[in-house]
Design a protein around this motif. Structure first.
Motif, PDB file in Angstrom:
ATOM      1  N   GLY A 194       0.813  -1.217   0.000  1.00  0.00           N
ATOM      2  CA  GLY A 194       0.000   0.000   0.000  1.00  0.00           C
ATOM      3  C   GLY A 194       0.843   1.261   0.000  1.00  0.00           C
ATOM      4  N   LEU A 195       1.925   1.258   0.785  1.00  0.00           N
ATOM      5  CA  LEU A 195       2.814   2.412   0.813  1.00  0.00           C
ATOM      6  C   LEU A 195       3.477   2.625  -0.546  1.00  0.00           C
ATOM      7  CD1 LEU A 195       4.038   4.628   2.596  1.00  0.00           C
ATOM      8  CD2 LEU A 195       5.866   3.033   3.163  1.00  0.00           C
ATOM      9  N   GLY A 196       3.878   1.539  -1.179  1.00  0.00           N
ATOM     10  CA  GLY A 196       4.466   1.648  -2.516  1.00  0.00           C
ATOM     11  C   GLY A 196       3.480   2.177  -3.533  1.00  0.00           C
ATOM     12  N   VAL A 197       2.241   1.706  -3.460  1.00  0.00           N
ATOM     13  CA  VAL A 197       1.209   2.185  -4.381  1.00  0.00           C
ATOM     14  C   VAL A 197       0.947   3.673  -4.163  1.00  0.00           C
ATOM     15  CG1 VAL A 197      -1.255   2.008  -4.923  1.00  0.00           C
ATOM     16  CG2 VAL A 197       0.125  -0.055  -4.734  1.00  0.00           C
ATOM     17  N   VAL A 198       0.889   4.093  -2.919  1.00  0.00           N
ATOM     18  CA  VAL A 198       0.691   5.516  -2.627  1.00  0.00           C
ATOM     19  C   VAL A 198       1.823   6.341  -3.236  1.00  0.00           C
ATOM     20  CG1 VAL A 198       0.708   7.242  -0.778  1.00  0.00           C
ATOM     21  CG2 VAL A 198      -0.704   5.210  -0.565  1.00  0.00           C
ATOM     22  N   PHE A 199       3.052   5.887  -3.077  1.00  0.00           N
ATOM     23  CA  PHE A 199       4.204   6.618  -3.618  1.00  0.00           C
ATOM     24  C   PHE A 199       4.107   6.737  -5.137  1.00  0.00           C
ATOM     25  CE2 PHE A 199       8.538   6.739  -5.302  1.00  0.00           C
ATOM     26  CZ  PHE A 199       8.996   7.881  -4.668  1.00  0.00           C
ATOM     27  N   VAL A 200       3.813   5.622  -5.810  1.00  0.00           N
ATOM     28  CA  VAL A 200       3.755   5.626  -7.272  1.00  0.00           C
ATOM     29  C   VAL A 200       2.604   6.498  -7.773  1.00  0.00           C
ATOM     30  CG1 VAL A 200       3.298   4.169  -9.290  1.00  0.00           C
ATOM     31  CG2 VAL A 200       4.914   3.410  -7.539  1.00  0.00           C
ATOM     32  N   VAL A 201       1.426   6.342  -7.171  1.00  0.00           N
ATOM     33  CA  VAL A 201       0.258   7.114  -7.622  1.00  0.00           C
ATOM     34  C   VAL A 201       0.458   8.599  -7.336  1.00  0.00           C
ATOM     35  CG1 VAL A 201      -2.218   7.471  -7.263  1.00  0.00           C
ATOM     36  CG2 VAL A 201      -1.310   5.159  -7.456  1.00  0.00           C
ATOM     37  N   MET A 202       1.068   8.926  -6.203  1.00  0.00           N
ATOM     38  CA  MET A 202       1.312  10.335  -5.888  1.00  0.00           C
ATOM     39  C   MET A 202       2.279  10.955  -6.885  1.00  0.00           C
ATOM     40  SD  MET A 202       0.358  12.637  -3.835  1.00  0.00           S
ATOM     41  CE  MET A 202       0.850  14.327  -3.589  1.00  0.00           C
ATOM     42  N   LYS A 203       3.322  10.222  -7.251  1.00  0.00           N
ATOM     43  CA  LYS A 203       4.270  10.729  -8.243  1.00  0.00           C
ATOM     44  C   LYS A 203       3.612  10.871  -9.613  1.00  0.00           C
ATOM     45  CE  LYS A 203       8.193  11.405  -6.227  1.00  0.00           C
ATOM     46  NZ  LYS A 203       8.811  12.703  -6.224  1.00  0.00           N
ATOM     47  N   ALA A 204       2.712   9.920  -9.948  1.00  0.00           N
ATOM     48  CA  ALA A 204       2.078   9.938 -11.267  1.00  0.00           C
ATOM     49  C   ALA A 204       1.000  11.012 -11.389  1.00  0.00           C
ATOM     50  CB  ALA A 204       1.484   8.561 -11.572  1.00  0.00           C
ATOM     51  N   THR A 205       0.194  11.177 -10.338  1.00  0.00           N
ATOM     52  CA  THR A 205      -0.946  12.092 -10.443  1.00  0.00           C
ATOM     53  C   THR A 205      -0.756  13.406  -9.700  1.00  0.00           C
ATOM     54  OG1 THR A 205      -2.088  11.195  -8.514  1.00  0.00           O
ATOM     55  CG2 THR A 205      -2.531  10.135 -10.642  1.00  0.00           C
ATOM     56  N   GLY A 206       0.007  13.374  -8.609  1.00  0.00           N
ATOM     57  CA  GLY A 206       0.165  14.571  -7.792  1.00  0.00           C
ATOM     58  C   GLY A 206      -1.050  14.875  -6.934  1.00  0.00           C
ATOM     59  N   LYS A 207      -1.968  13.943  -6.846  1.00  0.00           N
ATOM     60  CA  LYS A 207      -3.197  14.152  -6.073  1.00  0.00           C
ATOM     61  C   LYS A 207      -3.174  13.238  -4.847  1.00  0.00           C
ATOM     62  CE  LYS A 207      -5.832  15.409 -10.152  1.00  0.00           C
ATOM     63  NZ  LYS A 207      -5.735  16.817  -9.965  1.00  0.00           N
ATOM     64  N   ASP A 208      -3.153  13.855  -3.665  1.00  0.00           N
ATOM     65  CA  ASP A 208      -3.005  13.071  -2.452  1.00  0.00           C
ATOM     66  C   ASP A 208      -4.228  12.217  -2.124  1.00  0.00           C
ATOM     67  OD1 ASP A 208      -4.479  15.317  -1.912  1.00  0.00           O
ATOM     68  OD2 ASP A 208      -3.417  15.854  -0.088  1.00  0.00           O
ATOM     69  N   VAL A 209      -5.415  12.696  -2.434  1.00  0.00           N
ATOM     70  CA  VAL A 209      -6.612  11.909  -2.154  1.00  0.00           C
ATOM     71  C   VAL A 209      -6.650  10.658  -3.034  1.00  0.00           C
ATOM     72  CG1 VAL A 209      -9.136  11.915  -2.204  1.00  0.00           C
ATOM     73  CG2 VAL A 209      -7.920  13.911  -1.356  1.00  0.00           C
ATOM     74  N   VAL A 210      -6.303  10.819  -4.295  1.00  0.00           N
ATOM     75  CA  VAL A 210      -6.265   9.674  -5.209  1.00  0.00           C
ATOM     76  C   VAL A 210      -5.226   8.665  -4.729  1.00  0.00           C
ATOM     77  CG1 VAL A 210      -5.770   8.958  -7.577  1.00  0.00           C
ATOM     78  CG2 VAL A 210      -7.082  11.035  -7.164  1.00  0.00           C
ATOM     79  N   ALA A 211      -4.066   9.154  -4.305  1.00  0.00           N
ATOM     80  CA  ALA A 211      -3.010   8.265  -3.824  1.00  0.00           C
ATOM     81  C   ALA A 211      -3.442   7.529  -2.562  1.00  0.00           C
ATOM     82  CB  ALA A 211      -1.738   9.059  -3.567  1.00  0.00           C
ATOM     83  N   ALA A 212      -4.101   8.232  -1.627  1.00  0.00           N
ATOM     84  CA  ALA A 212      -4.561   7.589  -0.395  1.00  0.00           C
ATOM     85  C   ALA A 212      -5.605   6.521  -0.688  1.00  0.00           C
ATOM     86  CB  ALA A 212      -5.125   8.633   0.565  1.00  0.00           C
ATOM     87  N   LEU A 213      -6.525   6.810  -1.594  1.00  0.00           N
ATOM     88  CA  LEU A 213      -7.548   5.821  -1.953  1.00  0.00           C
ATOM     89  C   LEU A 213      -6.931   4.615  -2.656  1.00  0.00           C
ATOM     90  CD1 LEU A 213     -10.462   8.143  -3.134  1.00  0.00           C
ATOM     91  CD2 LEU A 213     -10.355   6.782  -1.043  1.00  0.00           C
ATOM     92  N   ALA A 214      -5.974   4.867  -3.526  1.00  0.00           N
ATOM     93  CA  ALA A 214      -5.304   3.765  -4.209  1.00  0.00           C
ATOM     94  C   ALA A 214      -4.531   2.901  -3.219  1.00  0.00           C
ATOM     95  CB  ALA A 214      -4.368   4.303  -5.286  1.00  0.00           C
ATOM     96  N   GLY A 215      -3.852   3.526  -2.264  1.00  0.00           N
ATOM     97  CA  GLY A 215      -3.125   2.781  -1.244  1.00  0.00           C
ATOM     98  C   GLY A 215      -4.043   1.952  -0.368  1.00  0.00           C
ATOM     99  N   ALA A 216      -5.165   2.539   0.039  1.00  0.00           N
ATOM    100  CA  ALA A 216      -6.128   1.795   0.856  1.00  0.00           C
ATOM    101  C   ALA A 216      -6.706   0.626   0.064  1.00  0.00           C
ATOM    102  CB  ALA A 216      -7.251   2.722   1.325  1.00  0.00           C
ATOM    103  N   GLY A 217      -6.968   0.853  -1.220  1.00  0.00           N
ATOM    104  CA  GLY A 217      -7.462  -0.232  -2.068  1.00  0.00           C
ATOM    105  C   GLY A 217      -6.438  -1.341  -2.231  1.00  0.00           C
ATOM    106  N   ALA A 218      -5.164  -0.967  -2.355  1.00  0.00           N
ATOM    107  CA  ALA A 218      -4.106  -1.968  -2.495  1.00  0.00           C
ATOM    108  C   ALA A 218      -3.975  -2.800  -1.226  1.00  0.00           C
ATOM    109  CB  ALA A 218      -2.777  -1.287  -2.826  1.00  0.00           C
ATOM    110  N   VAL A 219      -4.041  -2.156  -0.066  1.00  0.00           N
ATOM    111  CA  VAL A 219      -3.975  -2.896   1.200  1.00  0.00           C
ATOM    112  C   VAL A 219      -5.162  -3.843   1.319  1.00  0.00           C
ATOM    113  CG1 VAL A 219      -4.074  -2.677   3.713  1.00  0.00           C
ATOM    114  CG2 VAL A 219      -2.610  -1.163   2.395  1.00  0.00           C
ATOM    115  N   ALA A 220      -6.359  -3.350   0.986  1.00  0.00           N
ATOM    116  CA  ALA A 220      -7.548  -4.193   1.065  1.00  0.00           C
ATOM    117  C   ALA A 220      -7.447  -5.381   0.115  1.00  0.00           C
ATOM    118  CB  ALA A 220      -8.797  -3.369   0.752  1.00  0.00           C
ATOM    119  N   LEU A 221      -6.970  -5.144  -1.094  1.00  0.00           N
ATOM    120  CA  LEU A 221      -6.824  -6.222  -2.071  1.00  0.00           C
ATOM    121  C   LEU A 221      -5.801  -7.254  -1.597  1.00  0.00           C
ATOM    122  CD1 LEU A 221      -7.652  -7.290  -4.867  1.00  0.00           C
ATOM    123  CD2 LEU A 221      -5.742  -5.976  -5.811  1.00  0.00           C
ATOM    124  N   CYS A 222      -4.675  -6.780  -1.082  1.00  0.00           N
ATOM    125  CA  CYS A 222      -3.650  -7.709  -0.579  1.00  0.00           C
ATOM    126  C   CYS A 222      -4.182  -8.544   0.586  1.00  0.00           C
ATOM    127  CB  CYS A 222      -2.412  -6.958  -0.148  1.00  0.00           C
ATOM    128  SG  CYS A 222      -1.400  -6.367  -1.504  1.00  0.00           S
TER     129      CYS A 222
END
Length: 101
Positions: free
Chosen positions: A68-96
């Motif tokens: 989840g932390l890795g996904v947050v880092f990648v999404v934040m670098k790609a989009t620059g949007k913290d809410v999108v990165a947080a949601l993606a990270g939470a989704g990655a943790v839930a999926l894992c």
């Protein structure tokens, strides 16, 4: 199921304390001149809060949190949007957690 009166009192006291902190912060900041240093500190507060929430889980060393932390880092670098990165990270943790043991 019975609800203990002390429990309700504690919830009410916490709600009042939380509201008082928000109102006091709002009212007191009216007297603080907003310099570039103060503005920088105010912009850093959300990051500090997020680190305080996330780091205990990451330091526990479980795989879903690291992913989840890795996904947050990648999404934040790609989009620059913290809410999108947080949601993606939470989704990655839930999926894992759903896929893992």
């Amino acid at each position: 199921m019975d609800v203990d009166g002390r429990f309700l009192l504690a919830i009410g006291a916490m709600a009042v304390a939380s509201y008082a902190c928000r109102v006091a912060g709002y009212l007191l900041m009216g007297y603080v001149p907003i310099t570039s240093r103060v503005q920088g500190a105010l912009k850093a507060i959300p990051l500090g809060v997020m680190i305080g929430i996330v780091m205990p889980s990451v330091l526990a060393g479980r795989i879903p949190e690291w992913v989840g932390l890795g996904v947050v880092f990648v999404v934040m670098k790609a989009t620059g949007k913290d809410v999108v990165a947080a949601l993606a990270g939470a989704g990655a943790v839930a999926l894992c957690r759903w896929l893992g043991p």
